[in-house]
Design a protein around this motif. Sequence first.
Motif, short mmCIF file in Angstrom:
data_model
loop_
_atom_site.label_atom_id
_atom_site.label_comp_id
_atom_site.label_asym_id
_atom_site.label_seq_id
_atom_site.Cartn_x
_atom_site.Cartn_y
_atom_site.Cartn_z
N GLY A 40 -15.61 48.20 144.63
CA GLY A 40 -15.09 49.53 144.99
C GLY A 40 -15.09 49.74 146.49
N THR A 41 -16.04 49.11 147.18
CA THR A 41 -16.11 49.24 148.64
C THR A 41 -14.96 48.46 149.28
OG1 THR A 41 -18.50 49.46 148.56
CG2 THR A 41 -17.56 48.79 150.67
N ILE A 42 -14.75 47.24 148.80
CA ILE A 42 -13.68 46.41 149.38
C ILE A 42 -12.32 47.06 149.12
CG2 ILE A 42 -12.47 44.19 149.15
CD1 ILE A 42 -15.23 42.90 148.67
N ARG A 43 -12.14 47.59 147.90
CA ARG A 43 -10.84 48.18 147.56
C ARG A 43 -10.72 49.64 147.98
NH1 ARG A 43 -10.77 47.03 141.46
NH2 ARG A 43 -8.71 47.97 141.49
N LEU B 3 -7.40 60.12 162.35
CA LEU B 3 -8.64 59.66 161.68
C LEU B 3 -8.31 58.76 160.48
CD1 LEU B 3 -10.73 62.98 161.70
CD2 LEU B 3 -11.33 60.88 162.89
N MET B 4 -7.28 59.16 159.74
CA MET B 4 -6.89 58.35 158.57
C MET B 4 -6.40 56.97 158.99
SD MET B 4 -5.22 61.35 156.24
CE MET B 4 -4.65 60.41 154.87
N ALA B 5 -5.66 56.93 160.08
CA ALA B 5 -5.16 55.64 160.58
C ALA B 5 -6.34 54.76 161.01
CB ALA B 5 -4.20 55.86 161.75
N HIS B 6 -7.30 55.38 161.71
CA HIS B 6 -8.49 54.62 162.13
C HIS B 6 -9.27 54.13 160.91
CE1 HIS B 6 -8.99 56.30 166.48
NE2 HIS B 6 -7.76 55.91 166.22
N GLN B 7 -9.35 55.00 159.90
CA GLN B 7 -10.11 54.63 158.70
C GLN B 7 -9.46 53.42 158.03
OE1 GLN B 7 -9.68 54.61 155.28
NE2 GLN B 7 -11.76 54.88 154.48
N ARG B 8 -8.12 53.43 157.95
CA ARG B 8 -7.41 52.31 157.30
C ARG B 8 -7.67 51.01 158.05
NH1 ARG B 8 -3.46 56.30 156.32
NH2 ARG B 8 -2.34 55.82 158.24
N THR B 9 -7.62 51.08 159.40
CA THR B 9 -7.86 49.88 160.20
C THR B 9 -9.29 49.38 159.99
OG1 THR B 9 -6.36 50.80 161.81
CG2 THR B 9 -7.69 48.96 162.55
N ALA B 10 -10.24 50.31 160.09
CA ALA B 10 -11.65 49.94 159.95
C ALA B 10 -11.92 49.38 158.55
CB ALA B 10 -12.54 51.15 160.22
N GLN B 11 -11.27 49.97 157.56
CA GLN B 11 -11.45 49.53 156.17
C GLN B 11 -10.94 48.10 156.00
OE1 GLN B 11 -12.92 50.79 153.42
NE2 GLN B 11 -12.22 49.06 152.20
N ALA C 286 -13.20 45.02 154.82
CA ALA C 286 -12.87 44.21 153.65
C ALA C 286 -12.88 42.72 154.01
CB ALA C 286 -11.51 44.63 153.08
N GLU C 287 -12.38 42.42 155.23
CA GLU C 287 -12.38 41.02 155.68
C GLU C 287 -13.81 40.50 155.84
OE1 GLU C 287 -10.01 40.59 159.21
OE2 GLU C 287 -8.24 41.36 158.15
#
Lengths: 516, 248
Positions: free
Chosen positions: A235-238, A320-328, A332-333
């Motif tokens: 769930g964390t990775i996805r 913030l959402m864009a940053h979150q997507r990048t950080a996520q 995941a990597e």
Amino acid sequence: MEYLLPEILTPASLHDQLCSFAPLKAELPREGCLCYFDSFDWRLFHQGLILEEETLDGSPALRLRRLGNGSLLGSVVGHAPDFAEDLPPGALRDTLKEILEDRRLFPLAGVQGLFQRFSLLDDQQKTVARLVVLTQAIGADGPKNRWRLSPRLRSEPVRGYDRELRKLDRFLRSGLCLETAPEELWHILMGGAGRSPGDYSSKPDFRFDPAQPAGEAIRAIFLQLLDSMERNLDGTIRDLDSEFLHDFRVAIRRTRAALSQFKGLMPTTVVERFHPEFAWLGTITTPVRDLDVHLLGFDGYRNLLPPKQSSDLAPLRERLMAHQRTAQRQLAEELASPRFRKILADWRAWLAKPPFVDLSWPESAALPVAKVANARIRRILRRALREGAAIDDGSPPEDLHELRKTCKKLRYLLEFFQSLYPHDKISALIRSLKELQDNLGEFQDLEVHAQALRAIAMMPTAEPPLPPETLLAIGQLIERLREHQQQVRTEFAARFAVFAAPGKRRLVRQHFRKEP
Amino acid sequence: MKILATYNIKGGVGKTAAAINLAYLAARDGARTLVWDLDPQGAATFYFRIKPKVKGGSEKLLGGKNGLESSIKGTDYPQLDLLPADFSYRHLDILLDSEKKPTKRFKKLLAPLATSYDYIFLDCPPSISLVSEAVFRAAEILLVPIIPTPLSLRTLEQIYAFEQDEGLEDLKILPFFSMVDRRKSLHREIVESLPQQRPEVLETEIPYASEVEQMGIRRLPLAAYSPHCRAALAFAELWREIQDHLIS
């Protein structure tokens, strides 16, 4: 009430026999499916609720029922959403939002088959009870795992007609000799899907015998925390919802705290090998969590500003959402990296061996767990009381931060070893500690938020600048956060006074003695 | 929980048809819905094939310990319940008069149902009385069906005057045209002119239709036997319009 239908009882024969009991309106049998939903941590089940999506002839309806008596608490036409807030406005959304908060709904198990409804009528042709018959039923929890279910019948009440339902149930049992289903459909489907309702909780549940060797208890703590990490990993990775990462990080933090608290009771090489690795895991998961916290608290941000200005924050949310997507993506990597896989695999391999077969454990690991727990809790509790008492209105924020870290250690120790102490005493202590932690946590979070917002506003050239009105709104927001932080700071003394009430030292003497 | 009342001082304007059909649509959309048939004639109760009887009558209903809960009956439709009419409701005015704060009584009685229902429709008897005043104090929205005739317009003005006199500023009055016969020039004229003076009049009009009259024979909500007729579609549109007002 649910009943099992014998295979020899054909639908036509059932219909005839029901007609002999009372006037009956039968709907045509319809192909359909019933799917049950809950969050990963079984929030609905813990409230005694079930959420079902019924699709008959392609038309879906979502219903929230009470487990057991089946009473309906709310429904909407449509499919189950991913999150409660995706539902149309109304009572069902409000109820689910309160229980699920930001947790995602998952389909857990379902059944497909032929559903036929009957209405039992009175002399005015008015419905006084209902029956649902399910035949040709196949249970499933995905495309691969499918199993056959015996036909069943459920009698359902109509409000205000209890006597009629009782008569019907009597007829089904005595007249038709139907056997009451030993378990209701929900439980059967969960069992078929191999699920144990309530099998995951973010709250730790450790049970120890006071005389048990400390090494065994420590190993049990680490194993449970490792389970929690592994269960939350996918769930964390996805990024299925933000709580997966939160629980994943809590398990890491607890592991780190345990490694540092129990280092004298464990093989030194193990502590030296894994402590930095879990610290690394803490570091790589921090950026996403920080951004999640910003986004989860965004409505709160908006409420801090006048309505006109709050809409100016929209570009900040997008940023913030864009940053979150990048950080996520980066997280995941990292979590798919050989380094991460090796940490978890090595940690599990080491934990597989009990202390009595692994000669590298020091002799102190054989001490009774109660003695070790008493010593650790006593030491940290006294430290927390000492650090807190030294804080006054002029103390720097760093002192509060130090106390916060001590309180966290204390909280973990109390949670690890709570089974060793009287429930009411330990619960009261945890409660007052939690109140203090909330205050310290909020103070620190507001500091972090204000700094992070400043960093976003001063964003280097790599990103397009935010509109001036948004920058202005962020400035206002930082000011409001600072004001709020001051208010939180003034509440510290009262919270600490409750935590450090005179009874605490007596509690230390009484329950956390050197010799248990 | 939202409380809506269908009301007009005048009888035979489509109050009960509106209450039943709108409540049916609400329940069909998944909302837990209750109709309280306050009219001793018990038309709504008749449509739902339920006995017009409340145990202990109005006296027990107003003053009993169990409140309204124990008298509620499920209808033929999931999530749609009815609090039936009782012939003793003809004395409701007198009973209310003997209560403390009579005009707030219904609001207090309905409050415990807040967790059980999303919508409550109060189907009121015609006339203006203590019962109607108690309804005005309990409801959030007063749905007023008006037949486009001068007499109906006069009763609408009387309702507005009453609202002003009694300081019912929390009550939202939403009139709508009912039993409209577009073949009649008088109907057409009033339907076009009234919204200019009263912009709150809902846009949807319920046409005069034999299908609506058949509700009494079939004892079913319109959408349950003739879902595609003009009147049924108009009720669906009316419900959408009312929901917009509830959200706003």
